[in-house]
Design a protein around this motif. Structure first.
Motif, mmCIF file in Angstrom:
data_model
loop_
_atom_site.group_PDB
_atom_site.id
_atom_site.type_symbol
_atom_site.label_atom_id
_atom_site.label_comp_id
_atom_site.label_asym_id
_atom_site.label_seq_id
_atom_site.Cartn_x
_atom_site.Cartn_y
_atom_site.Cartn_z
ATOM 1 N N PHE A 82 0.806 -1.265 0.046
ATOM 2 C CA PHE A 82 -0.154 -0.078 -0.025
ATOM 3 C C PHE A 82 0.848 1.487 0.225
ATOM 4 N N ASP A 83 0.300 2.379 -0.382
ATOM 5 C CA ASP A 83 1.103 3.764 -0.508
ATOM 6 C C ASP A 83 0.332 4.071 1.059
ATOM 7 N N LEU A 84 1.027 3.907 1.960
ATOM 8 C CA LEU A 84 0.623 3.845 3.412
ATOM 9 C C LEU A 84 0.504 5.374 3.785
ATOM 10 N N GLU A 85 -0.484 5.654 4.473
ATOM 11 C CA GLU A 85 -0.532 6.863 5.468
ATOM 12 C C GLU A 85 -0.020 6.541 7.065
ATOM 13 N N ILE A 86 1.062 7.337 7.491
ATOM 14 C CA ILE A 86 1.417 6.919 8.674
ATOM 15 C C ILE A 86 0.854 7.914 9.523
ATOM 16 N N TYR A 87 0.465 7.609 10.956
ATOM 17 C CA TYR A 87 -0.028 8.608 11.992
ATOM 18 C C TYR A 87 0.869 8.355 13.135
ATOM 19 N N GLN A 88 0.991 9.295 14.057
ATOM 20 C CA GLN A 88 1.708 9.099 15.338
ATOM 21 C C GLN A 88 1.000 9.627 16.524
ATOM 22 N N GLU A 89 1.166 9.009 17.686
ATOM 23 C CA GLU A 89 0.581 9.396 18.846
ATOM 24 C C GLU A 89 1.560 8.694 19.895
ATOM 25 N N ASP A 90 1.525 9.277 21.173
ATOM 26 C CA ASP A 90 2.273 8.781 22.195
ATOM 27 C C ASP A 90 1.505 7.503 22.544
ATOM 28 N N ASN A 91 2.483 6.470 23.240
ATOM 29 C CA ASN A 91 2.192 5.072 23.594
ATOM 30 C C ASN A 91 0.928 5.168 24.457
ATOM 31 N N GLU A 92 0.745 5.862 25.574
ATOM 32 C CA GLU A 92 -0.167 5.789 26.440
ATOM 33 C C GLU A 92 -1.660 6.259 25.870
ATOM 34 N N THR A 93 -1.595 7.285 24.941
ATOM 35 C CA THR A 93 -2.780 7.511 24.596
ATOM 36 C C THR A 93 -3.369 6.420 23.626
ATOM 37 N N ILE A 94 -2.311 5.862 22.745
ATOM 38 C CA ILE A 94 -2.698 4.782 22.061
ATOM 39 C C ILE A 94 -3.220 3.631 22.810
ATOM 40 N N SER A 95 -2.648 2.994 23.995
ATOM 41 C CA SER A 95 -2.878 2.075 24.698
ATOM 42 C C SER A 95 -4.235 2.324 25.228
ATOM 43 N N ASP A 96 -4.701 3.512 25.991
ATOM 44 C CA ASP A 96 -5.787 3.957 26.332
ATOM 45 C C ASP A 96 -6.916 3.633 25.400
ATOM 46 N N ALA A 97 -6.688 4.289 24.230
ATOM 47 C CA ALA A 97 -7.751 4.006 23.145
ATOM 48 C C ALA A 97 -8.129 2.630 22.760
ATOM 49 N N VAL A 98 -7.101 1.732 22.746
ATOM 50 C CA VAL A 98 -7.172 0.181 22.513
ATOM 51 C C VAL A 98 -7.772 -0.030 23.831
ATOM 52 N N LYS A 99 -7.643 0.060 25.075
ATOM 53 C CA LYS A 99 -8.355 -0.626 26.064
ATOM 54 C C LYS A 99 -9.766 0.095 26.026
ATOM 55 N N GLU A 100 -10.090 1.489 25.855
ATOM 56 C CA GLU A 100 -11.336 1.614 25.579
ATOM 57 C C GLU A 100 -12.247 0.842 24.581
ATOM 58 N N HIS A 101 -11.661 0.649 23.568
ATOM 59 C CA HIS A 101 -12.309 -0.044 22.433
ATOM 60 C C HIS A 101 -13.024 -1.532 22.878
ATOM 61 N N ARG A 174 -19.480 -4.781 35.592
ATOM 62 C CA ARG A 174 -20.381 -4.333 36.781
ATOM 63 C C ARG A 174 -19.657 -2.803 37.117
ATOM 64 N N GLY A 175 -18.359 -3.144 37.221
ATOM 65 C CA GLY A 175 -17.453 -1.826 37.359
ATOM 66 C C GLY A 175 -17.730 -0.683 36.345
ATOM 67 N N PHE A 176 -17.792 -1.077 35.201
ATOM 68 C CA PHE A 176 -18.194 0.026 34.168
ATOM 69 C C PHE A 176 -19.523 0.493 34.204
ATOM 70 N N LEU A 177 -20.469 -0.311 34.611
ATOM 71 C CA LEU A 177 -21.678 0.023 34.919
ATOM 72 C C LEU A 177 -21.975 1.086 35.800
ATOM 73 N N SER A 178 -21.317 0.830 37.192
ATOM 74 C CA SER A 178 -21.487 1.554 38.330
ATOM 75 C C SER A 178 -20.357 2.932 38.183
ATOM 76 N N GLY A 179 -19.650 2.933 37.187
ATOM 77 C CA GLY A 179 -18.802 4.194 37.179
ATOM 78 C C GLY A 179 -17.598 3.980 37.902
ATOM 79 N N ARG A 180 -17.382 2.833 38.509
ATOM 80 C CA ARG A 180 -16.287 2.806 39.389
ATOM 81 C C ARG A 180 -14.838 2.719 38.451
ATOM 82 N N LEU A 181 -15.076 1.919 37.499
ATOM 83 C CA LEU A 181 -13.924 1.614 36.642
ATOM 84 C C LEU A 181 -13.950 2.602 35.286
ATOM 85 N N LYS A 182 -12.879 2.870 34.781
ATOM 86 C CA LYS A 182 -12.979 3.639 33.579
ATOM 87 C C LYS A 182 -12.693 2.782 32.388
#
Length: 278
Positions: A82-101, A174-182
């Motif tokens: 592919f004629d790739l498009e490259i994006y960059q972000e810091d590791n923690e931001t990517i990790s948090d986005a993946v966890k949220e997904h 349950r932690g997500f539903l209660s709002g105790r976990l992010k």
């Protein structure tokens, strides 16, 4: 921030079925096994590839996450077409986005467990942290075997940046539903594998009411405790009984840390016995 936003897409699915699959290189085959029409790569601040994304013939984007594993040569070769498009972000931001997904995926597919929180326990954990390891404000602190998230909630209220993990998806839900976990700071993983999912050591690892520990499951708990010790500078664990906390202290000391134990009067059931390192 969502993975789709980082990659400037309306939507993207991730090929790995669950978060804990992200450490396995064979997951790359879920992307390389079918053709693509275009590709994007997301790299972290050190230029390490974190997400490979391809568009199929129907215009659907699918990604695979190499944030916690090395990409295979087959995956790299596949994307060279592919004629790739490259994006960059810091590791923690990517990790948090993946966890949220994956946290949202878990919530959609998992029936929440019972809400077992005793409100009195919240104050007890708050006092316990202030009495022993302090607050560690602004630093990443692990909530090992987080359950429904009471530890996470208290640590966050004290100014820490908790990162939670557990192997029981119903309790996490349950932690997500209660709002105790992010969602962006929670992982559904086997606690023995925590060091595969973090880049740097945490300042503190806490495990509130670990166990019950019996002869048949003690080897598993030893691995969980040892992994948390290796992943952090300091640790604090609580148990319901004295024999359990003595066993935990032995495991902590075996990792090279120096642990103390004491009996707490803050909670006569869940967090009665405490093991911590200065």
């Amino acid at each position: 921030m969502k993975i789709s936003q980082i990659l400037e897409l309306e939507d993207i699915s991730l090929a790995e079925p669950v978060f804990s699959d992200l450490i396995y290189q064979e997951m790359d085959e879920l992307i390389t096994g079918s053709p693509g029409m275009a590709g994007k790569i997301l790299v972290d601040e050190d230029d390490n590839p974190a997400v490979f994304a391809k568009k199929d013939e129907s215009g659907v984007w699918t990604g695979c996450v190499t944030l916690f594993r090395e990409p295979t040569l087959a995956l790299i070769d596949f994307f060279e077409q592919f004629d790739l498009e490259i994006y960059q972000e810091d590791n923690e931001t990517i990790s948090d986005a993946v966890k949220e997904h994956y946290s949202h995926r878990l919530s959609d597919l998992t029936l929440p467990g019972a809400d077992d929180l005793n409100p009195v326990r919240v104050k007890g954990i708050d006092n316990l942290l202030l009495k022993t390891v302090g607050t560690e404000k602004g630093t990443t602190c692990l909530d090992c075997c987080c359950g429904t998230g009471v530890g996470f909630m208290v640590m966050e209220s004290l100014g820490m940046r908790p990162l939670a993990y557990d192997n029981d998806e119903s309790l996490i839900s349950r932690g997500f539903l209660s709002g105790r976990l992010k969602p962006s700071r929670t992982m559904w993983i086997d606690g023995r594998m925590i060091n595969r999912f973090i880049k740097n050591k945490a300042s503190l690892a806490c495990g509130f009411m670990v166990g019950e520990i019996h002869s048949f499951n003690a080897p598993i708990w030893q691995e969980i405790i040892s992994a948390a010790c290796m992943a952090s500078e300091k640790v604090l664990f609580t148990t319901g009984t004295e024999p359990e906390i003595k066993q935990v202290r032995t495991w902590v000391n075996d990792t090279g840390k120096k642990a103390d134990i004491f009996e707490s009067d803050a909670d006569p059931i869940y967090d009665r016995w405490v093991c911590y390192t200065e």
